[in-house]
Motif scaffolding. Sequence first.
Motif, PDB file in Angstrom:
ATOM      1  N   ILE A   1       0.848  -1.194   0.000  1.00 29.71           N
ATOM      2  CA  ILE A   1       0.000   0.000   0.000  1.00 29.71           C
ATOM      3  C   ILE A   1       0.881   1.241   0.000  1.00 29.71           C
ATOM      4  CG2 ILE A   1      -1.722   1.324   1.281  1.00 29.71           C
ATOM      5  CD1 ILE A   1      -2.690  -1.395   2.408  1.00 29.71           C
ATOM      6  N   ILE A   2       0.579   2.158  -0.916  1.00 28.06           N
ATOM      7  CA  ILE A   2       1.282   3.440  -1.003  1.00 28.06           C
ATOM      8  C   ILE A   2       0.240   4.540  -0.869  1.00 28.06           C
ATOM      9  CG2 ILE A   2       2.657   4.975  -2.463  1.00 28.06           C
ATOM     10  CD1 ILE A   2       3.755   2.451  -3.837  1.00 28.06           C
ATOM     11  N   THR A   3       0.505   5.499   0.011  1.00 26.21           N
ATOM     12  CA  THR A   3      -0.413   6.612   0.218  1.00 26.21           C
ATOM     13  C   THR A   3       0.065   7.826  -0.566  1.00 26.21           C
ATOM     14  OG1 THR A   3      -0.903   5.801   2.445  1.00 26.21           O
ATOM     15  CG2 THR A   3      -1.466   8.089   1.971  1.00 26.21           C
ATOM     16  N   VAL A   4      -0.870   8.460  -1.280  1.00 26.05           N
ATOM     17  CA  VAL A   4      -0.562   9.647  -2.087  1.00 26.05           C
ATOM     18  C   VAL A   4      -1.557  10.742  -1.702  1.00 26.05           C
ATOM     19  CG1 VAL A   4      -0.330  10.578  -4.415  1.00 26.05           C
ATOM     20  CG2 VAL A   4       0.175   8.172  -3.992  1.00 26.05           C
ATOM     21  N   ASP A   5      -1.049  11.897  -1.292  1.00 21.14           N
ATOM     22  CA  ASP A   5      -1.902  13.028  -0.907  1.00 21.14           C
ATOM     23  C   ASP A   5      -1.788  14.117  -1.970  1.00 21.14           C
ATOM     24  OD1 ASP A   5      -3.333  15.062   0.266  1.00 21.14           O
ATOM     25  OD2 ASP A   5      -2.294  14.946   2.186  1.00 21.14           O
ATOM     26  N   LEU A   6      -2.900  14.434  -2.612  1.00 22.51           N
ATOM     27  CA  LEU A   6      -2.917  15.419  -3.691  1.00 22.51           C
ATOM     28  C   LEU A   6      -3.487  16.771  -3.249  1.00 22.51           C
ATOM     29  CD1 LEU A   6      -4.240  13.157  -6.599  1.00 22.51           C
ATOM     30  CD2 LEU A   6      -1.871  13.559  -5.894  1.00 22.51           C
ATOM     31  N   HIS A   7      -3.775  16.908  -1.968  1.00 23.24           N
ATOM     32  CA  HIS A   7      -4.322  18.177  -1.467  1.00 23.24           C
ATOM     33  C   HIS A   7      -3.449  19.353  -1.875  1.00 23.24           C
ATOM     34  CE1 HIS A   7      -6.691  15.792   1.514  1.00 23.24           C
ATOM     35  NE2 HIS A   7      -7.577  16.705   1.147  1.00 23.24           N
ATOM     36  N   GLN A   8      -4.096  20.459  -2.200  1.00 22.70           N
ATOM     37  CA  GLN A   8      -3.435  21.725  -2.527  1.00 22.70           C
ATOM     38  C   GLN A   8      -2.646  21.693  -3.831  1.00 22.70           C
ATOM     39  OE1 GLN A   8      -4.276  24.354  -0.602  1.00 22.70           O
ATOM     40  NE2 GLN A   8      -5.488  22.881   0.554  1.00 22.70           N
ATOM     41  N   MET A   9      -2.794  20.649  -4.629  1.00 28.46           N
ATOM     42  CA  MET A   9      -2.095  20.574  -5.911  1.00 28.46           C
ATOM     43  C   MET A   9      -3.018  21.023  -7.028  1.00 28.46           C
ATOM     44  SD  MET A   9       0.010  17.025  -5.839  1.00 28.46           S
ATOM     45  CE  MET A   9       1.143  16.625  -4.533  1.00 28.46           C
ATOM     46  N   THR A  10      -2.429  21.527  -8.100  1.00 30.82           N
ATOM     47  CA  THR A  10      -3.203  21.776  -9.303  1.00 30.82           C
ATOM     48  C   THR A  10      -3.473  20.433  -9.971  1.00 30.82           C
ATOM     49  OG1 THR A  10      -1.276  21.976 -10.754  1.00 30.82           O
ATOM     50  CG2 THR A  10      -2.040  23.997  -9.641  1.00 30.82           C
ATOM     51  N   LYS A  11      -4.347  20.432 -10.946  1.00 29.07           N
ATOM     52  CA  LYS A  11      -4.658  19.207 -11.679  1.00 29.07           C
ATOM     53  C   LYS A  11      -3.396  18.644 -12.336  1.00 29.07           C
ATOM     54  CE  LYS A  11      -7.888  17.704 -15.254  1.00 29.07           C
ATOM     55  NZ  LYS A  11      -8.992  18.143 -16.119  1.00 29.07           N
ATOM     56  N   GLU A  12      -2.593  19.505 -12.933  1.00 29.97           N
ATOM     57  CA  GLU A  12      -1.368  19.057 -13.606  1.00 29.97           C
ATOM     58  C   GLU A  12      -0.339  18.530 -12.605  1.00 29.97           C
ATOM     59  OE1 GLU A  12       0.608  17.799 -16.765  1.00 29.97           O
ATOM     60  OE2 GLU A  12      -1.372  18.714 -16.844  1.00 29.97           O
TER      61      GLU A  12
END
Length: 79
Positions: free
Chosen positions: A3-14
Amino acid sequence: MRIITVDLHQMTKEEARNKLVMTIRNAPQGSVELRVTHGCNNGNVLQQMVRREFKSPRIDYIQPVLANDLSLIHISEPT
């Protein structure tokens, strides 16, 4: 299964797309689950990108989680 956790909060779509591409590219061999936190309180742009638009040959399937701020991406061996 790894399991790998990825947090995309506060990122642009790109930025989020690039983060997912690099995470999948660097994922270990074997069966891997990415737990992707994309949020949903400030719009659903990242959620839609993860669940509907993002593509990779390693993705077996993407599973939405009832908590709308999370998606699970199941990936397999590189081809």
